[in-house]
Design a protein around this motif. Structure first.
Motif, PDB file in Angstrom:
ATOM      1  N   LEU A 146       0.861  -1.177   0.000  1.00 32.72           N
ATOM      2  CA  LEU A 146       0.000   0.000   0.000  1.00 32.72           C
ATOM      3  C   LEU A 146       0.898   1.228   0.000  1.00 32.72           C
ATOM      4  O   LEU A 146       1.437   1.623   1.030  1.00 32.72           O
ATOM      5  N   ARG A 147       1.079   1.830  -1.153  1.00 27.68           N
ATOM      6  CA  ARG A 147       2.016   2.949  -1.304  1.00 27.68           C
ATOM      7  C   ARG A 147       1.238   4.177  -1.759  1.00 27.68           C
ATOM      8  O   ARG A 147       0.904   4.321  -2.931  1.00 27.68           O
ATOM      9  N   LEU A 148       0.952   5.058  -0.796  1.00 26.21           N
ATOM     10  CA  LEU A 148       0.214   6.277  -1.096  1.00 26.21           C
ATOM     11  C   LEU A 148       1.065   7.214  -1.940  1.00 26.21           C
ATOM     12  O   LEU A 148       2.286   7.306  -1.767  1.00 26.21           O
ATOM     13  N   GLN A 149       0.405   7.927  -2.845  1.00 24.58           N
ATOM     14  CA  GLN A 149       1.081   8.943  -3.640  1.00 24.58           C
ATOM     15  C   GLN A 149       0.987  10.264  -2.883  1.00 24.58           C
ATOM     16  O   GLN A 149      -0.104  10.774  -2.634  1.00 24.58           O
ATOM     17  N   VAL A 150       2.135  10.819  -2.517  1.00 21.92           N
ATOM     18  CA  VAL A 150       2.201  11.946  -1.585  1.00 21.92           C
ATOM     19  C   VAL A 150       2.773  13.181  -2.276  1.00 21.92           C
ATOM     20  O   VAL A 150       3.811  13.111  -2.953  1.00 21.92           O
ATOM     21  N   ALA A 151       2.076  14.317  -2.095  1.00 24.43           N
ATOM     22  CA  ALA A 151       2.612  15.619  -2.501  1.00 24.43           C
ATOM     23  C   ALA A 151       3.305  16.230  -1.290  1.00 24.43           C
ATOM     24  O   ALA A 151       2.679  16.406  -0.246  1.00 24.43           O
ATOM     25  N   LEU A 152       4.584  16.549  -1.414  1.00 20.80           N
ATOM     26  CA  LEU A 152       5.399  16.996  -0.275  1.00 20.80           C
ATOM     27  C   LEU A 152       5.821  18.444  -0.465  1.00 20.80           C
ATOM     28  O   LEU A 152       6.285  18.831  -1.543  1.00 20.80           O
TER      29      LEU A 152
END
Length: 401
Positions: free
Chosen positions: A46-52
């Motif tokens: 489960l690899r969330l796509q993250v805006a950092l």
């Protein structure tokens, strides 16, 4: 007689190779898909796509950013944003599942330096990211954890002596160097905020309205298109083919009927959503109607293509069930796609479900216009046209044979 009946049914199934393969291929395939989905939700896949984003760069924030990018459980977008508005825009547009903004000095305890931005329809993603940030800090930045807890301890004990302060600074420096994870208290480090309209139930209802709409569009289109096989076996198509238009009128007529039927079905679903759950359909009626039209056309074209390729009604029923369940499982009609492993999310883009759900969510939740929805609408329209053309070509070929 019982044995004879069993033998007849067994021979019928064995001789219909397409139905035989699909009857025994469908169950393990669906099992593999759901096993991959639900195993991924509790594991490393489960690899969330993250805006950092980083508002105040420092050595600590650089270390945290590097640790987050190296974490295999996250997919951080390549660009590091400078403002919270940029992070929010990535989340609202759907390009990121969740956002993280480091907006202050991480070691300060007077304010929350890390803010998680989450879509109300993906509340679970925000909780998961917050937990991942806490875990990464506990493992890779234990000095930050100790530095944040030290002021609270100092207040409780009435202050540190110069010697104690020096020893504390030395311990923090040693933790920063060695990366020990003995201290894991990061209270007040992460805060979650929702973006867009502040109504989580509305976001979820909008998502599943689109998910259920395309699911039943596919089911009804596959079932109704199967009449093409019955008409072929009964000789109706042969009699119609004598006319100037040949078999084309049958396929095109069924395409138009299935499209209209689909529009009515979807309208009823969203009518209930608007009346019971206050989904804003009327204010986006034009673009919603266009989305519904191309979604119904895509389902109709796919249903006709499957019916034209099948030779028996049993084969059509089995294959259509396989197609609908596979597309619905992978495309997000049964489980939200952000909960799937990345490889399964990519496969989902080859289904009409994923494009339809994104289109409806974009129209009714994010308020997107025609320009933003062109990729989704174009893909669905192309699927409808290709499926219908395939049905026309196969029907003409069968007439010659």
């Amino acid at each position: 007689m019982i044995v004879a009946m069993l033998r007849v049914m067994a021979l019928s199934l064995i001789r219909d190779r397409g139905a035989l393969v699909m009857a025994f291929l469908l169950p393990p395939t669906i099992f593999v898909i759901f096993a991959a989905i639900f195993a991924g939700t509790s594991g490393d896949e489960l690899r969330l796509q993250v805006a950092l984003g980083v508002g105040e760069p420092s050595s600590l924030s650089e270390r945290l950013v590097a640790a987050l990018r190296a974490d295999d459980s996250l997919r951080v977008l390549p660009e590091t944003y400078a403002t919270a508005d940029q992070v929010v825009d990535e989340v609202e547009s759907g390009r990121a599942d969740v956002g993280l903004m480091l907006q202050g000095a991480l070691e300060q305890t007077t304010s929350t330096p890390a803010v998680v931005y989450v879509d109300p329809g993906k509340v679970m993603a925000g909780a998961i990211l917050a937990g991942q940030v806490q875990r990464v800090i506990g493992i890779d930045l234990p000095d930050l954890a100790l530095a944040r807890s030290a002021p609270t301890i100092e207040t409780l004990v009435g202050g540190f002596t110069p010697e104690q302060s020096a020893r504390l600074d030395a311990a923090i420096a040693q933790l920063a160097e060695n990366g020990s994870s003995d201290a894991e208290n990061q209270a007040g480090l992460v805060e979650s905020r929702t973006v867009g309209p502040q109504d989580g139930s509305g976001a979820t209802v909008t998502y599943y309205a689109g998910a259920v709409a395309i699911l039943f569009l596919l089911f009804s289109a596959m079932q109704s298109a199967a009449t093409l096989i019955e008409e072929r076996h009964s000789g109706i198509i042969d009699r119609i083919a004598v006319g100037p238009a040949g078999t084309d009128v049958v396929v095109i007529g069924k395409f138009l009927f299935l499209s209209v039927q689909g529009i009515v079905q979807v309208s009823l679903i969203f009518l209930v959503a608007a009346l019971v759950y206050d989904v804003e359909v009327i204010s986006h009626l034009g673009i919603w109607l266009l989305t519904t039209l191309v979604a119904a056309a895509a389902a109709a074209g796919l249903g006709l293509a499957v019916a034209a390729l099948c030779t028996t009604k049993q084969q059509a029923q089995t294959i259509s069930t396989f197609v609908v369940l596979l597309c619905s499982a992978v495309g997000g009609s049964m489980v939200p796609r952000f909960m799937m492993p990345p490889w399964l999310q990519e496969i989902g883009w080859f289904t009409p479900n994923a494009w339809t759900i994104e289109a409806y969510h974009g129209v009714l939740w994010r308020g997107e216009g025609l320009a933003e929805l062109l990729p989704e609408l174009s893909w669905l329209l192309a699927l409808g046209m290709v499926g219908t053309l395939a049905a026309l070509a196969v029907s003409r070929l069968r007439l010659r044979l």
